[in-house]
Scaffold this motif. Structure first.
Motif, PDB file in Angstrom:
ATOM      1  N   GLY A  13       0.650  -0.973  -0.498  1.00 35.27           N
ATOM      2  CA  GLY A  13       0.291  -0.458  -0.120  1.00 35.27           C
ATOM      3  C   GLY A  13       1.041   1.062   0.230  1.00 35.27           C
ATOM      4  N   ARG A  14       2.516   1.220  -0.465  1.00 38.36           N
ATOM      5  CA  ARG A  14       2.681   2.193  -0.209  1.00 38.36           C
ATOM      6  C   ARG A  14       3.282   2.819  -1.753  1.00 38.36           C
ATOM      7  NH1 ARG A  14       7.635  -0.583   3.532  1.00 38.36           N
ATOM      8  NH2 ARG A  14       8.132  -1.561   1.380  1.00 38.36           N
ATOM      9  N   GLY A  15       2.487   2.001  -2.517  1.00 34.05           N
ATOM     10  CA  GLY A  15       2.133   2.948  -3.913  1.00 34.05           C
ATOM     11  C   GLY A  15       4.044   2.990  -4.825  1.00 34.05           C
ATOM     12  N   GLU A  16       4.260   1.950  -4.747  1.00 35.96           N
ATOM     13  CA  GLU A  16       5.936   1.705  -5.443  1.00 35.96           C
ATOM     14  C   GLU A  16       5.392   2.083  -6.653  1.00 35.96           C
ATOM     15  OE1 GLU A  16       5.165  -0.699  -2.638  1.00 35.96           O
ATOM     16  OE2 GLU A  16       6.219  -0.199  -1.207  1.00 35.96           O
ATOM     17  N   ALA A  17       6.194   2.322  -8.015  1.00 38.09           N
ATOM     18  CA  ALA A  17       6.353   1.487  -8.914  1.00 38.09           C
ATOM     19  C   ALA A  17       7.379   0.572  -9.573  1.00 38.09           C
ATOM     20  CB  ALA A  17       6.295   2.678  -9.943  1.00 38.09           C
ATOM     21  N   ILE A  18       6.885   0.263  -9.942  1.00 36.21           N
ATOM     22  CA  ILE A  18       8.003  -1.138 -10.850  1.00 36.21           C
ATOM     23  C   ILE A  18       8.843  -1.538 -12.477  1.00 36.21           C
ATOM     24  CG2 ILE A  18       8.626  -3.626 -10.456  1.00 36.21           C
ATOM     25  CD1 ILE A  18       7.348  -3.842  -7.345  1.00 36.21           C
ATOM     26  N   THR A  19       9.045  -1.419 -11.938  1.00 35.53           N
ATOM     27  CA  THR A  19       9.972  -1.390 -13.332  1.00 35.53           C
ATOM     28  C   THR A  19      10.783  -2.829 -14.330  1.00 35.53           C
ATOM     29  OG1 THR A  19       9.796   1.164 -14.110  1.00 35.53           O
ATOM     30  CG2 THR A  19      10.793  -0.190 -15.547  1.00 35.53           C
ATOM     31  N   ALA A  20      10.228  -3.110 -14.615  1.00 36.77           N
ATOM     32  CA  ALA A  20      10.584  -4.650 -15.082  1.00 36.77           C
ATOM     33  C   ALA A  20      11.228  -4.772 -16.517  1.00 36.77           C
ATOM     34  CB  ALA A  20       9.437  -5.830 -14.419  1.00 36.77           C
ATOM     35  N   VAL A  21      11.894  -5.232 -17.140  1.00 35.10           N
ATOM     36  CA  VAL A  21      12.626  -5.920 -18.165  1.00 35.10           C
ATOM     37  C   VAL A  21      13.314  -6.983 -18.552  1.00 35.10           C
ATOM     38  CG1 VAL A  21      13.140  -3.814 -18.675  1.00 35.10           C
ATOM     39  CG2 VAL A  21      15.097  -5.112 -18.112  1.00 35.10           C
ATOM     40  N   ASN A  22      12.874  -7.430 -19.484  1.00 34.05           N
ATOM     41  CA  ASN A  22      13.119  -9.252 -19.809  1.00 34.05           C
ATOM     42  C   ASN A  22      14.941  -8.803 -20.961  1.00 34.05           C
ATOM     43  OD1 ASN A  22      13.924 -11.535 -20.709  1.00 34.05           O
ATOM     44  ND2 ASN A  22      11.894 -12.427 -20.550  1.00 34.05           N
ATOM     45  N   ALA A  23      15.604  -9.036 -20.523  1.00 37.54           N
ATOM     46  CA  ALA A  23      16.940  -9.263 -21.581  1.00 37.54           C
ATOM     47  C   ALA A  23      16.680 -10.249 -22.247  1.00 37.54           C
ATOM     48  CB  ALA A  23      18.018  -8.833 -20.844  1.00 37.54           C
ATOM     49  N   ALA A  24      16.199 -12.092 -22.160  1.00 41.29           N
ATOM     50  CA  ALA A  24      15.379 -12.671 -22.822  1.00 41.29           C
ATOM     51  C   ALA A  24      17.501 -13.429 -23.129  1.00 41.29           C
ATOM     52  CB  ALA A  24      15.725 -12.458 -24.187  1.00 41.29           C
ATOM     53  N   GLY A  25      18.238 -13.039 -21.696  1.00 46.19           N
ATOM     54  CA  GLY A  25      18.978 -14.486 -21.528  1.00 46.19           C
ATOM     55  C   GLY A  25      20.740 -13.249 -22.021  1.00 46.19           C
ATOM     56  N   ASP A  26      20.615 -12.326 -23.009  1.00 44.59           N
ATOM     57  CA  ASP A  26      21.128 -11.488 -23.359  1.00 44.59           C
ATOM     58  C   ASP A  26      22.418 -10.496 -22.101  1.00 44.59           C
ATOM     59  OD1 ASP A  26      23.289  -9.078 -24.732  1.00 44.59           O
ATOM     60  OD2 ASP A  26      21.425  -9.264 -26.227  1.00 44.59           O
ATOM     61  N   PRO A  27      23.500 -10.331 -21.681  1.00 42.95           N
ATOM     62  CA  PRO A  27      24.383 -10.023 -20.553  1.00 42.95           C
ATOM     63  C   PRO A  27      24.593  -8.900 -21.262  1.00 42.95           C
ATOM     64  CG  PRO A  27      25.155 -12.589 -21.458  1.00 42.95           C
ATOM     65  CD  PRO A  27      24.365 -12.735 -22.559  1.00 42.95           C
TER      66      PRO A  27
END
Length: 166
Positions: free
Chosen positions: A16-30
């Motif tokens: 309930g603290r209103g965090e915004a989370i951004t997620a990305v998937n690099a598809a296994g690319d280091p």
């Protein structure tokens, strides 16, 4: 990892603290993994959490994140030097668990399996240990299974698909 991200977002919502989370998937690319985190640091996120395949290049990003007062956490097998939190799992043991589960699935759904092909990463000790654990897990359930290995050292989906096709 998709479910992992969903669970993190759901947990953040529950606070309930209103965090915004951004997620990305690099598809296994280091290289993309490193670049994505570099972007997060440049955008002054409050915290960064990684799941990565190799520890190469991460120490510099941990230092850069800390210089920008960003918390740096890592949830993967190789620890990141200086990270605020490393949640580690051992490569070999995770390979055994996955190999055992895969063999049980093969027995149930592909009766009479005599061989399996896997793509392996030969230039990363951790990922190689995971592959060996996977093979040992397969053999623990299907002792006579013949395993064919094909090297996939780029660490991305396309290279794994290429190796798998071989």
């Amino acid at each position: 990892l998709d479910q992992f991200v969903v669970n993190i977002k759901n947990a953040a919502k529950q606070t309930g603290r209103g965090e915004a989370i951004t997620a990305v998937n690099a598809a296994g690319d280091p290289a993309k993994q490193l670049n994505d985190v570099e972007t997060f640091i440049g955008q002054h996120f409050d915290a960064v959490m990684t799941t990565e395949q190799s520890d190469a290049g991460w120490a510099q990003l941990v230092t850069k994140a800390h210089a920008s007062h960003i918390i740096f956490t890592n949830h993967s097998a190789p620890p990141d030097a200086g990270a605020d939190l490393n949640i580690l799992y051992p490569h070999y043991q995770s390979g055994v668990m996955n190999g055992t589960d895969a063999a049980k699935w093969l027995q149930t759904n592909q009766n009479g399996v005599g061989s399996a092909g896997i793509s392996i990463t030969t230039d990363n000790a951790g990922l190689l240990a995971r592959s060996h654990g996977f093979e040992d897990g397969l053999k623990s359930v299907i002792p006579g299974i013949k395993i064919y290995e094909a090297a996939a050292n780029k660490g991305d989906d396309a290279d794994g698909a290429r190796a798998g096709a071989n």
